[in-house]
Motif scaffolding. Structure first.
Motif, mmCIF file in Angstrom:
data_model
loop_
_atom_site.group_PDB
_atom_site.id
_atom_site.type_symbol
_atom_site.label_atom_id
_atom_site.label_comp_id
_atom_site.label_asym_id
_atom_site.label_seq_id
_atom_site.Cartn_x
_atom_site.Cartn_y
_atom_site.Cartn_z
ATOM 1 N N THR A 1 0.807 -1.225 0.000
ATOM 2 C CA THR A 1 0.000 0.000 0.000
ATOM 3 C C THR A 1 0.839 1.272 0.000
ATOM 4 O OG1 THR A 1 -0.201 -0.050 2.418
ATOM 5 C CG2 THR A 1 -1.970 -1.081 1.142
ATOM 6 N N ARG A 2 2.132 1.144 0.208
ATOM 7 C CA ARG A 2 2.979 2.342 0.226
ATOM 8 C C ARG A 2 3.198 2.859 -1.199
ATOM 9 N NH1 ARG A 2 7.393 3.127 4.679
ATOM 10 N NH2 ARG A 2 6.237 2.318 6.460
ATOM 11 N N PRO A 3 2.999 4.153 -1.396
ATOM 12 C CA PRO A 3 3.272 4.722 -2.719
ATOM 13 C C PRO A 3 4.737 4.513 -3.104
ATOM 14 C CG PRO A 3 2.069 6.274 -1.327
ATOM 15 C CD PRO A 3 2.496 5.126 -0.442
ATOM 16 N N GLY A 4 4.966 4.203 -4.353
ATOM 17 C CA GLY A 4 6.329 4.038 -4.844
ATOM 18 C C GLY A 4 6.963 2.707 -4.534
ATOM 19 N N HIS A 5 6.219 1.780 -3.925
ATOM 20 C CA HIS A 5 6.721 0.436 -3.638
ATOM 21 C C HIS A 5 6.126 -0.523 -4.661
ATOM 22 C CE1 HIS A 5 8.025 2.292 0.014
ATOM 23 N NE2 HIS A 5 8.447 1.154 0.534
ATOM 24 N N HIS A 6 6.972 -1.346 -5.264
ATOM 25 C CA HIS A 6 6.532 -2.235 -6.343
ATOM 26 C C HIS A 6 7.010 -3.655 -6.071
ATOM 27 C CE1 HIS A 6 5.618 1.408 -8.593
ATOM 28 N NE2 HIS A 6 6.794 1.862 -8.169
ATOM 29 N N LEU A 7 6.160 -4.626 -6.391
ATOM 30 C CA LEU A 7 6.539 -6.020 -6.265
ATOM 31 C C LEU A 7 5.909 -6.801 -7.408
ATOM 32 C CD1 LEU A 7 7.315 -7.903 -3.144
ATOM 33 C CD2 LEU A 7 6.162 -9.131 -4.963
ATOM 34 N N LEU A 8 6.756 -7.523 -8.125
ATOM 35 C CA LEU A 8 6.314 -8.389 -9.214
ATOM 36 C C LEU A 8 6.608 -9.825 -8.840
ATOM 37 C CD1 LEU A 8 7.965 -6.260 -11.979
ATOM 38 C CD2 LEU A 8 5.520 -6.691 -11.868
ATOM 39 N N LEU A 9 5.625 -10.697 -9.016
ATOM 40 C CA LEU A 9 5.812 -12.131 -8.814
ATOM 41 C C LEU A 9 5.875 -12.814 -10.167
ATOM 42 C CD1 LEU A 9 3.359 -13.366 -6.005
ATOM 43 C CD2 LEU A 9 5.832 -13.091 -5.869
ATOM 44 N N ALA A 10 6.798 -13.756 -10.295
ATOM 45 C CA ALA A 10 6.813 -14.658 -11.446
ATOM 46 C C ALA A 10 6.101 -15.919 -10.994
ATOM 47 C CB ALA A 10 8.247 -14.975 -11.862
ATOM 48 N N GLU A 11 5.080 -16.330 -11.752
ATOM 49 C CA GLU A 11 4.299 -17.506 -11.389
ATOM 50 C C GLU A 11 4.368 -18.547 -12.495
ATOM 51 O OE1 GLU A 11 0.907 -15.348 -8.645
ATOM 52 O OE2 GLU A 11 0.469 -15.690 -10.765
ATOM 53 N N ASP A 12 4.386 -19.820 -12.080
ATOM 54 C CA ASP A 12 4.379 -20.900 -13.065
ATOM 55 C C ASP A 12 2.954 -21.103 -13.584
ATOM 56 O OD1 ASP A 12 2.991 -22.433 -11.163
ATOM 57 O OD2 ASP A 12 4.689 -23.755 -10.742
ATOM 58 N N SER A 13 2.784 -22.080 -14.457
ATOM 59 C CA SER A 13 1.470 -22.291 -15.085
ATOM 60 C C SER A 13 0.395 -22.721 -14.095
ATOM 61 C CB SER A 13 1.598 -23.314 -16.213
ATOM 62 O OG SER A 13 2.084 -24.541 -15.699
ATOM 63 N N ASP A 14 0.794 -23.168 -12.907
ATOM 64 C CA ASP A 14 -0.169 -23.533 -11.865
ATOM 65 C C ASP A 14 -0.422 -22.385 -10.881
ATOM 66 O OD1 ASP A 14 -0.547 -26.160 -12.801
ATOM 67 O OD2 ASP A 14 1.289 -26.814 -11.781
ATOM 68 N N GLY A 15 0.172 -21.214 -11.135
ATOM 69 C CA GLY A 15 -0.028 -20.059 -10.271
ATOM 70 C C GLY A 15 0.865 -20.011 -9.053
ATOM 71 N N ARG A 16 1.871 -20.896 -8.991
ATOM 72 C CA ARG A 16 2.815 -20.883 -7.858
ATOM 73 C C ARG A 16 3.915 -19.865 -8.128
ATOM 74 N NH1 ARG A 16 2.060 -26.687 -8.321
ATOM 75 N NH2 ARG A 16 3.736 -26.562 -9.836
#
Length: 147
Positions: free
Chosen positions: A43-58
């Protein structure tokens, strides 16, 4: 976002409502993620997080970044942390995560992006080189323990 060079990987940019998804990815982090900690970061402005997920969503990898601004320089992106699950390394996941964070930085008007890496962490250094980073010779990481 689908990774061109990482088969069966989807990148997901997390937002304030994704705290549960982030806590489910705790095994990729140095310590377990709490729901409160996930919400605070997301929720903090300017904070970013990207997840890489496999085909099962893990979750199989992540990158986090924080925008930093200075009155005489403008805003830049600090690549805070990058991790890929062992079975997914050397398949382009890390590079795709770094490139996606760089694109978020560009879209947000950042003039640059930077991070620090331990000397001898050849995997990290190779990723940063392959994504266009310039390694600065003679730099030293200075850390204060304020706890």
């Amino acid at each position: 976002m689908d990774a061109d060079n990482a088969p069966n990987i989807t990148l997901r940019r997390l937002g304030p409502h994704d705290a549960g998804r982030l806590t489910a990815a705790s095994d990729l982090f140095d310590a377990p993620i709490t729901e409160a900690g996930a919400r605070e970061f997301l929720t903090r402005p300017g904070h970013h997080l990207l997840l890489a997920e496999d085909s099962d969503g893990r979750a199989v990898g992540f990158v986090s970044g924080v925008e930093t601004a200075h009155p005489d320089k403008g805003t830049e992106m600090f690549l805070y942390e990058l991790a890929v699950a062992e079975g997914w390394r050397r398949r382009g996941v890390a590079s795709h995560l770094v490139n996606a964070l760089a694109e978020i930085a560009r879209e947000g008007g950042c003039y640059g992006m930077w991070t620090a890496a331990e000397q001898g962490n050849e995997a990290a250094l190779a990723t940063y080189r392959s994504t266009g980073a310039r390694l600065e010779p003679g730099t030293t990481l200075v850390v204060y323990d304020l706890a």
